[in-house]
Design a protein around this motif. Sequence first.
Motif, PDB file in Angstrom:
ATOM      1  N   ASN A  60      54.047 -38.126  21.200  1.00 25.26           N
ATOM      2  CA  ASN A  60      53.853 -38.782  22.500  1.00 25.26           C
ATOM      3  C   ASN A  60      53.119 -37.872  23.483  1.00 25.26           C
ATOM      4  OD1 ASN A  60      55.122 -41.076  21.631  1.00 25.26           O
ATOM      5  ND2 ASN A  60      57.113 -40.554  22.480  1.00 25.26           N
ATOM      6  N   ASN A  61      53.592 -36.644  23.636  1.00 26.20           N
ATOM      7  CA  ASN A  61      52.871 -35.710  24.513  1.00 26.20           C
ATOM      8  C   ASN A  61      51.464 -35.470  23.990  1.00 26.20           C
ATOM      9  OD1 ASN A  61      54.474 -34.649  26.785  1.00 26.20           O
ATOM     10  ND2 ASN A  61      55.940 -34.154  25.169  1.00 26.20           N
ATOM     11  N   ASP A  75      56.249 -30.657  12.567  1.00 27.80           N
ATOM     12  CA  ASP A  75      57.609 -31.176  12.737  1.00 27.80           C
ATOM     13  C   ASP A  75      58.325 -31.043  11.390  1.00 27.80           C
ATOM     14  OD1 ASP A  75      58.977 -33.181  15.013  1.00 27.80           O
ATOM     15  OD2 ASP A  75      59.838 -33.412  13.009  1.00 27.80           O
ATOM     16  N   ASP A  97      59.460 -26.088   9.811  1.00 24.00           N
ATOM     17  CA  ASP A  97      60.608 -25.827  10.672  1.00 24.00           C
ATOM     18  C   ASP A  97      60.204 -24.775  11.699  1.00 24.00           C
ATOM     19  OD1 ASP A  97      63.046 -24.758  11.731  1.00 24.00           O
ATOM     20  OD2 ASP A  97      64.109 -25.512   9.970  1.00 24.00           O
ATOM     21  N   MET A  98      60.433 -25.048  12.971  1.00 20.48           N
ATOM     22  CA  MET A  98      60.008 -24.104  14.013  1.00 20.48           C
ATOM     23  C   MET A  98      60.734 -22.759  13.916  1.00 20.48           C
ATOM     24  SD  MET A  98      61.747 -25.473  17.544  1.00 20.48           S
ATOM     25  CE  MET A  98      61.371 -27.217  17.391  1.00 20.48           C
ATOM     26  N   HIS A 113      58.234 -28.867  23.326  1.00 16.49           N
ATOM     27  CA  HIS A 113      58.806 -29.771  24.337  1.00 16.49           C
ATOM     28  C   HIS A 113      60.305 -29.904  24.070  1.00 16.49           C
ATOM     29  CE1 HIS A 113      59.134 -33.973  26.194  1.00 16.49           C
ATOM     30  NE2 HIS A 113      58.815 -33.181  27.199  1.00 16.49           N
ATOM     31  N   ASP A 114      60.841 -31.103  24.110  1.00 16.90           N
ATOM     32  CA  ASP A 114      62.292 -31.297  24.007  1.00 16.90           C
ATOM     33  C   ASP A 114      62.855 -30.948  22.624  1.00 16.90           C
ATOM     34  OD1 ASP A 114      60.951 -33.450  22.938  1.00 16.90           O
ATOM     35  OD2 ASP A 114      61.995 -34.978  24.128  1.00 16.90           O
TER      36      ASP A 114
HETATM   37  C1  LIG Z   1      62.562 -35.969  20.625  1.00 19.91           C
HETATM   38  S1  LIG Z   1      61.574 -35.604  19.255  1.00 19.91           S
HETATM   39  C2  LIG Z   1      60.147 -34.861  19.997  1.00 19.91           C
HETATM   40  C3  LIG Z   1      59.293 -35.863  20.677  1.00 19.91           C
HETATM   41  C4  LIG Z   1      58.057 -35.211  21.277  1.00 19.91           C
HETATM   42  N1  LIG Z   1      58.412 -34.449  22.475  1.00 19.91           N
HETATM   43  C5  LIG Z   1      56.968 -36.198  21.560  1.00 19.91           C
HETATM   44  O1  LIG Z   1      56.175 -35.928  22.477  1.00 19.91           O
HETATM   45  O2  LIG Z   1      56.865 -37.227  20.858  1.00 19.91           O
HETATM   46  C6  LIG Z   1      62.364 -34.174  18.578  1.00 19.91           C
HETATM   47  C7  LIG Z   1      61.698 -33.715  17.288  1.00 19.91           C
HETATM   48  O3  LIG Z   1      62.200 -32.411  16.965  1.00 19.91           O
HETATM   49  C8  LIG Z   1      62.110 -32.313  15.559  1.00 19.91           C
HETATM   50  N2  LIG Z   1      62.871 -31.141  15.123  1.00 19.91           N
HETATM   51  C9  LIG Z   1      64.198 -30.938  15.164  1.00 19.91           C
HETATM   52  N3  LIG Z   1      64.502 -29.735  14.661  1.00 19.91           N
HETATM   53  C10 LIG Z   1      63.319 -29.154  14.299  1.00 19.91           C
HETATM   54  C11 LIG Z   1      62.969 -27.902  13.717  1.00 19.91           C
HETATM   55  N4  LIG Z   1      63.909 -27.018  13.390  1.00 19.91           N
HETATM   56  N5  LIG Z   1      61.657 -27.646  13.485  1.00 19.91           N
HETATM   57  C12 LIG Z   1      60.698 -28.564  13.803  1.00 19.91           C
HETATM   58  N6  LIG Z   1      60.979 -29.763  14.348  1.00 19.91           N
HETATM   59  C13 LIG Z   1      62.276 -30.051  14.595  1.00 19.91           C
HETATM   60  C14 LIG Z   1      62.667 -33.646  15.088  1.00 19.91           C
HETATM   61  O4  LIG Z   1      62.324 -33.897  13.734  1.00 19.91           O
HETATM   62  C15 LIG Z   1      62.011 -34.587  16.092  1.00 19.91           C
HETATM   63  O5  LIG Z   1      60.833 -35.122  15.577  1.00 19.91           O
END
Ligand SMILES: C[S@@+](CC[C@H](N)C(=O)[O-])C[C@H]1O[C@@H](n2cnc3c(N)ncnc32)[C@H](O)[C@@H]1O
Length: 253
Positions: A60-61, A75, A97-98, A113-114
């Motif tokens: 989205n961003n 992601d 994985d981040m 982001h979030d």
């Molecule tokens: C709320 S969504 C992000 C939406 C994003 N801000 C956008 O603009 O669309 C949160 C994302 O974090 C990802 N996520 C969670 N843990 C993660 C990790 N350890 N490494 C990478 N991505 C991760 C999830 O798979 C999910 O797609």
Amino acid sequence: MGTLSVSDAPKLYGELASWFHLLSWPADYTEEAEFARSLLASPNSPPSPTLLELGSGGGNNASHLKAHFKMTLTDVSEGMLELSRNLNPECEHLRGDMKSLRLGSVFDAVFIHDAIMYMTKEADLRSALETARVHCKEGGIALFMPDVIRETFVSLTTHGGHDGTAGDGRSIRYIEWTFDPDPSDTTYTVDFAYLLRDGRGPVRVVQDTHVFGLFPRNTWLRLLSDAGFDGRSVTDPWGREVFVGRAVGRHSR
Ligand SMILES: C[S@@+](CC[C@H](N)C(=O)[O-])C[C@H]1O[C@@H](n2cnc3c(N)ncnc32)[C@H](O)[C@@H]1O
């Protein structure tokens, strides 16, 4: 399957990933993405700066930022990457994985982001900031936008949802309940109840618990410094504290 497993992850990023854009619509991100752009932009950047986003979700961003940056989106969820590929076909998409991703390249800027909220232990937050630093060029900017920090946490209930426009008859309404069961640890929970309407069939209800990390400002600033960022906190237009780091010093982890 190690760190790439999404089996414990929220249903929203697994079995319900195809519903994500009805819960969180790209158009809802216009102002937030513009705020992020203003912090990520640097007078020293080349004309089309490169930007790595970690945890890019539905993109989205990125759907707004891609006009200003050449973006690589990463992601842990293949379902979310698939959604984002459809929205942002011009961006590079990679699964990772981040906490551990190593692409072997550096970018003019890095953005989380979030998705940073899924770092629930200090060691995980440290790893994610190190990943950001490893991929950020010397002097480049990294931006981290947690929903809340320990000092700004309040228990909240919100609701929302959208009707699909793609003619598939899908709609979502949801309620989101934020609660901190143990204020002495580094997590809180966000419980969602999704009401899913698919065509003219009966509405299905799914409950989904997200466990988020919660860290004080000092922890954020210390970990940023440890990772090799000159960090500061900035209050966004919605009253949230976000963190901006300029990559300094040598870093090779
Ligand atoms: C709320 S969504 C992000 C939406 C994003 N801000 C956008 O603009 O669309 C949160 C994302 O974090 C990802 N996520 C969670 N843990 C993660 C990790 N350890 N490494 C990478 N991505 C991760 C999830 O798979 C999910 O797609």
